[in-house]
Scaffold this active site. Structure first.
Site, mmCIF file in Angstrom:
data_model
loop_
_atom_site.group_PDB
_atom_site.id
_atom_site.type_symbol
_atom_site.label_atom_id
_atom_site.label_comp_id
_atom_site.label_asym_id
_atom_site.label_seq_id
_atom_site.Cartn_x
_atom_site.Cartn_y
_atom_site.Cartn_z
ATOM 1 N N CYS A 138 -30.677 13.340 -32.979
ATOM 2 C CA CYS A 138 -29.290 13.561 -32.272
ATOM 3 C C CYS A 138 -29.735 14.826 -31.334
ATOM 4 O O CYS A 138 -30.715 15.416 -31.443
ATOM 5 C CB CYS A 138 -28.464 14.023 -33.247
ATOM 6 S SG CYS A 138 -26.708 14.901 -32.175
ATOM 7 N N HIS A 187 -23.514 16.027 -36.152
ATOM 8 C CA HIS A 187 -22.224 16.469 -35.828
ATOM 9 C C HIS A 187 -21.473 17.498 -36.566
ATOM 10 O O HIS A 187 -20.327 17.531 -36.190
ATOM 11 C CB HIS A 187 -21.392 15.024 -34.944
ATOM 12 C CG HIS A 187 -21.950 14.603 -33.879
ATOM 13 N ND1 HIS A 187 -21.558 13.473 -33.156
ATOM 14 C CD2 HIS A 187 -23.350 14.683 -33.239
ATOM 15 C CE1 HIS A 187 -22.413 13.014 -32.275
ATOM 16 N NE2 HIS A 187 -23.519 14.071 -32.244
ATOM 17 N N ARG A 203 -15.167 1.456 -28.518
ATOM 18 C CA ARG A 203 -14.993 3.034 -28.625
ATOM 19 C C ARG A 203 -13.725 3.254 -28.332
ATOM 20 O O ARG A 203 -12.978 4.133 -28.791
ATOM 21 C CB ARG A 203 -16.053 3.610 -27.775
ATOM 22 C CG ARG A 203 -16.076 5.101 -27.818
ATOM 23 C CD ARG A 203 -17.013 5.700 -26.983
ATOM 24 N NE ARG A 203 -16.665 7.098 -26.755
ATOM 25 C CZ ARG A 203 -17.755 8.001 -26.022
ATOM 26 N NH1 ARG A 203 -18.673 7.454 -25.531
ATOM 27 N NH2 ARG A 203 -16.979 9.469 -25.945
ATOM 28 N N TYR A 232 -19.340 20.168 -31.824
ATOM 29 C CA TYR A 232 -18.355 19.219 -32.555
ATOM 30 C C TYR A 232 -17.493 19.693 -33.380
ATOM 31 O O TYR A 232 -16.462 19.402 -33.968
ATOM 32 C CB TYR A 232 -19.215 18.081 -33.044
ATOM 33 C CG TYR A 232 -19.631 17.026 -32.068
ATOM 34 C CD1 TYR A 232 -18.747 15.771 -31.850
ATOM 35 C CD2 TYR A 232 -20.815 17.308 -31.411
ATOM 36 C CE1 TYR A 232 -19.279 14.911 -30.960
ATOM 37 C CE2 TYR A 232 -21.366 16.312 -30.425
ATOM 38 C CZ TYR A 232 -20.575 15.072 -30.247
ATOM 39 O OH TYR A 232 -20.914 14.157 -29.447
ATOM 40 N N ASN A 246 -25.040 6.447 -33.042
ATOM 41 C CA ASN A 246 -24.113 6.896 -33.851
ATOM 42 C C ASN A 246 -23.060 6.195 -34.859
ATOM 43 O O ASN A 246 -22.993 4.837 -34.463
ATOM 44 C CB ASN A 246 -23.019 7.773 -32.845
ATOM 45 C CG ASN A 246 -23.879 9.118 -32.622
ATOM 46 O OD1 ASN A 246 -24.405 9.708 -33.100
ATOM 47 N ND2 ASN A 246 -23.449 9.430 -31.185
#
Length: 431
Positions: free
Chosen positions: A167, A197, A92, A250, A146
């Site tokens: 989510c 998102h 990540r 987001y 995700n």
């Protein structure tokens, strides 16, 4: 009922266990199997021990099983929950830093960062689905991994598994709206439409009264509506009034690119990217989890993010089990819910949930104010999924070119090269 949790060593797992305990009157669970990979064995044992103490405190007859054998976990499961991260937080961090080198937003689930995560994740989720088809072909897959929308779409396109993507953003938006409007969450009804998102609340009602303007007005006045992992840039008054619907937190990455990019670059230089910050948080969390006297979900978990994930997941499972026809906002196949999008793509919309799964409520035609962005991001997602499955570098390049964050094909080519190189151990489809 048997529940299998893939990525059972996640720091989120105590939240999930708490949710099952709170819903024990409706969900008669015999066994929860927490499964992880060899690299996650230590975390699995720590989290598993805490889960066992939580169940013991609850005095419920639920067996907690820990295993590194995924097939053992999946076999005869009624629900398979996925909450894993291929490559861990190091991957990540790479997803966040590579785009920043080209003055492009680096975020875990959107843009080039989300693209890289999808390339690593989709082949793994498809392998898991093959095992579900073979060892528990009537199980429901509840996916929290995700990018949830792309993962859900890939599962539906390439497998026969019954899957719903989950989510925690919509349920948090509803909770925050209730707080801002000084009412109870159950008094608020919100209809959502868009992508994971990239979802909008297209209507807000409090006890049947249209409250969108009142909510937008209070946000303009400075009331906060954001997630812990997102820089809290305030919305422009003129923009929100013109938009007339409520963007999710987001959306800041799309509507405030300059400000969000600057904040990311400063944070990366001073305190680390979000992944690097989370590594520090998780280190302390797992120290807390090790405490043999701890038998509840610790308050420190709130700093990790993922707020209300447990409630969203467990209430969704409850609706499927009890056939209660309650309303949930989840990721499902469009099937005409949003008329401008293809039927076979995943959307995040308000649904009625029962034994048969999640049935989208009809949205119809999106207004042009939000349709253009959704169309562009959906094209990015479709191309990303195809690239993840096939290893086609041309599709991968075009996916990045279609991202609203990437300024040119030249930059897209450079980012793609770096992503493939940084993730070569996780991307055999591109070798």
């Amino acid at each position: 009922m048997k529940i299998a949790v893939i990525g059972g060593g996640s720091s989120y797992t105590p939240e999930l266990i708490e949710g099952f305990i709170l819903r024990s009157d409706q969900l008669k669970i015999n066994e929860i199997v927490l499964v992880d990979i060899e690299a996650g064995k230590e975390k699995l044992e720590i989290v598993g021990a805490l889960a066992k103490r939580m169940i013991e405190k609850s005095q419920l007859p639920i067996k907690i099983t820990l295993t590194l054998d995924r097939i053992q976990a999946i076999t005869n499961a009624d629900f398979v929950l996925t909450q894993f991260r291929v490559g861990g937080l190091d991957a990540r961090a790479s997803d966040e830093r590579i785009p920043l080198e080209y003055n492009v937003i680096g975020q875990e689930t959107t843009g080039p960062g989300g693209f890289a995560k999808a390339l690593r994740t989709i082949p793994v989720i498809l392998d898991i689905c093959k095992e579900i088809e073979e060892y528990s072909n009537d199980a429901w897959l509840i996916n929290f991994t995700n990018p949830a929308g792309m993962v859900t779409e890939a599962v539906h396109k390439y497998t026969s598994v019954k899957a719903i993507g989950l989510c925690n953003v919509p349920i948090n938006m509803k909770q925050m709206a209730a707080t801002i409007l000084d009412v109870e969450r159950n008094d608020v009804n919100m209809s959502f439409a868009g992508l994971n998102h990239l979802v909008y609340a297209i209507s807000v009602h409090v006890n049947g009264e249209d409250s969108m303007d009142r909510l937008l007005g209070r946000i303009i006045e400075g009331r906060n509506m954001n997630m812990k992992n997102i820089h809290d840039a305030p919305w422009e008054e003129e923009f929100l009034k013109a938009l007339k619907v409520l963007p999710c937190p987001y959306h800041r990455y799309y509507y405030m690119k300059d400000e969000m990019l600057l904040e990311e670059m400063e944070a990366a230089n001073e305190k680390g990217t979000r992944a690097e910050q989370v590594k520090v948080i998780e280190k302390e969390l797992f120290k807390t989890y090790k405490n043999p006297s701890l038998n509840v979900k610790p308050k420190e978990l709130e700093e990790r993010g993922g707020s209300l994930y447990s409630e969203a997941a467990v209430s969704l499972i409850t609706s499927i089990v009890t056939n209660d026809n309650r309303i949930h906002t989840v990721n499902v196949i469009n099937n005409g819910a949003i008329s401008q999008l293809p039927d076979d793509v995943a959307v995040e919309v308000t649904c009625v949930v029962n034994h048969e799964g999640a049935k989208p409520l009809q949205v119809g035609k999106l207004p042009p104010e939000i349709n253009g962005l959704i169309q562009q991001v959906k094209a990015f997602e479709q191309l990303t999924i195809e690239a993840a499955v096939t290893g086609n570098k041309q599709k991968a390049l075009l996916a990045l070119v279609n991202s609203p964050f990437v300024p040119s094909s030249k930059v897209a080519k450079q980012i793609l090269k770096d992503i493939i190189e940084a993730n070569k151990d996780y991307l055999p489809q591109f070798s």
